[in-house]
Design an enzyme around this catalytic site. Sequence first.
Site, PDB file in Angstrom:
ATOM      1  CD  GLU A  49      -2.996  -0.168  -0.135  1.00  0.00           C
ATOM      2  OE1 GLU A  49      -3.111   0.115  -1.175  1.00  0.00           O
ATOM      3  OE2 GLU A  49      -3.406  -1.630   0.335  1.00  0.00           O
ATOM      4  CG  HIS A  50      -0.508   4.760   0.730  1.00  0.00           C
ATOM      5  ND1 HIS A  50      -0.870   5.922  -0.101  1.00  0.00           N
ATOM      6  CD2 HIS A  50      -1.429   4.444   1.453  1.00  0.00           C
ATOM      7  CE1 HIS A  50      -2.120   6.079   0.384  1.00  0.00           C
ATOM      8  NE2 HIS A  50      -2.583   5.267   1.114  1.00  0.00           N
ATOM      9  CG  ASP A  52       1.157   2.862  -6.459  1.00  0.00           C
ATOM     10  OD1 ASP A  52       1.371   3.437  -5.557  1.00  0.00           O
ATOM     11  OD2 ASP A  52       0.260   2.875  -7.413  1.00  0.00           O
ATOM     12  N   GLY A 143     -12.071   2.350  -2.064  1.00  0.00           N
ATOM     13  CA  GLY A 143     -10.876   1.713  -2.377  1.00  0.00           C
ATOM     14  C   GLY A 143     -10.659   0.566  -3.293  1.00  0.00           C
ATOM     15  CB  SER A 146     -15.089   2.918  -8.561  1.00  0.00           C
ATOM     16  OG  SER A 146     -14.980   4.059  -7.758  1.00  0.00           O
ATOM     17  CG  ASP A 190      -5.229   2.009  -8.613  1.00  0.00           C
ATOM     18  OD1 ASP A 190      -4.806   1.081  -7.768  1.00  0.00           O
ATOM     19  OD2 ASP A 190      -5.704   3.039  -7.899  1.00  0.00           O
ATOM     20  CG  ASN A 233     -13.916  11.817  -4.377  1.00  0.00           C
ATOM     21  OD1 ASN A 233     -12.960  11.947  -4.874  1.00  0.00           O
ATOM     22  ND2 ASN A 233     -15.180  12.095  -4.836  1.00  0.00           N
ATOM     23  CE  LYS A 234      -7.192   7.554  -6.304  1.00  0.00           C
ATOM     24  NZ  LYS A 234      -6.438   6.215  -6.482  1.00  0.00           N
TER      25      LYS A 234
END
Length: 458
Positions: A49-50, A52, A143, A146, A190, A233-234
């Site tokens: 996680e976090h 890439d 997460g 989408s 993603d 909401n990123k």
Amino acid sequence: MAAEDPATRRVQVAEHPRLLKLKEMFNSKFGSTPKFYVRAPGRVNIIGEHIDYCGYSVLPMAVEQDMLIAVGPVKTQTLQLANTDPLYPDFSTTANNICIDKTQPLWHNYFLCGFKGIQEHFGLTQLPGMNCLVDGNIPPSSGLSSSSALVCCAGLVTLTVLGMRLSKVELAEICAKSERYIGTEGGGMDQSISFLAEEGTAKLIEFSPLRATDVKLPSGAVFVIANSCVEMNKAATSHFNVRVMECRLAAKVLAKHKGLQWDKVLRLEEVQSELGISLEEMLLVTEDALHAEPYSREEICKCLGISLEELRTQILSPNTQGELTFKLYQRAKHVYSEAARVLQFKQVCEAAPDNAVQLLGELMNQSHRSCRDMYECSCPELDQLVDICRKFGAKGSRLTGAGWGGCTVSLVPADTLSSFLASVHEAYYQGNMSRLAREKHSLFATKPGGGALVFLEA
């Protein structure tokens, strides 16, 4: 590795209820029949996680949920977008004048990112118009990616309308780059898994150059997604982009400490590569070079030998200009330890010892602790949900995706799946009406799905 073009598959639409319903809605909306359909899946990141965007490999799999778009090219230059969900209003624009408003993370802007990415890649000034009807069954802001699935779907839609060809790798790289039009500084995981996924296997995704390697998950266990029902909401929050900047600053301060050309360094992985040492050794360097107290802007300037003006204009991104302090030690420690856990996870999957599920579960638990304590991207609901999942039999459970809400992923022995789902339902969802209303899309077992493809009606 799957480097070829995305697949095109002929299907009998009448045999696929979702496609048939989409075709009928398209006809009702636009008065014509779709020429083709495109799907791109969401993903669950199993571990990594976090990291890439720091240059490190990650280990996701595609989920079966996806974005599905019905497409009808038109002779005008009008791009018309509609959504099967009435929450998302229709949108229309000229195909040759795409403007993406970073301040408004509205649903259609993610489509426009993919559209514009293909347009700019080929240097096109004239684009054909099209009618598109979007149907997504990935829970939004959960997460499970989408928004990136919509960017990827739009990229493949645009490519198909143009009649042009690109490999899956090229498409993934274009879509990762184009999502930045909306202000999200992601690392490309993603988009890569959305295109490179294959049914039945997770993937180790490596960057620079982009490549994907199959990772066979252990038999006898399943991955369960549980949504905390806290939406994040990123693109609408500064949390994510501040973490990206903290990692960049940590990389520069570490590089300066070790006598490297720090001004060229952007990612923590570059520091390790330049030094030619292991991740374990990088953790020792981090302990030695960085302190746990937050760094002020003035202290960062002193470390790097630059002025505040240079920090603001040459390093800080527009959306981090207002930040006064940065936690460099905690972020670097998370990234280097998480990168090591990804490699350990892959090694356990390859060796497949008798206690593989136990070992993988422990790595997932360590990952969640690091996300919570070092990267500070969890939230009370996620922590509660992780605890519940472990209490009722998950060998490992962790937040997945950016965090600050969204989903957990848990590794659960297959023979206890039914009782696990029932117990988590009772403990987390049953007593809360808003969670209960969304539970159908919030708690489910999943297996690795396939990547993006084009459907033609047979």
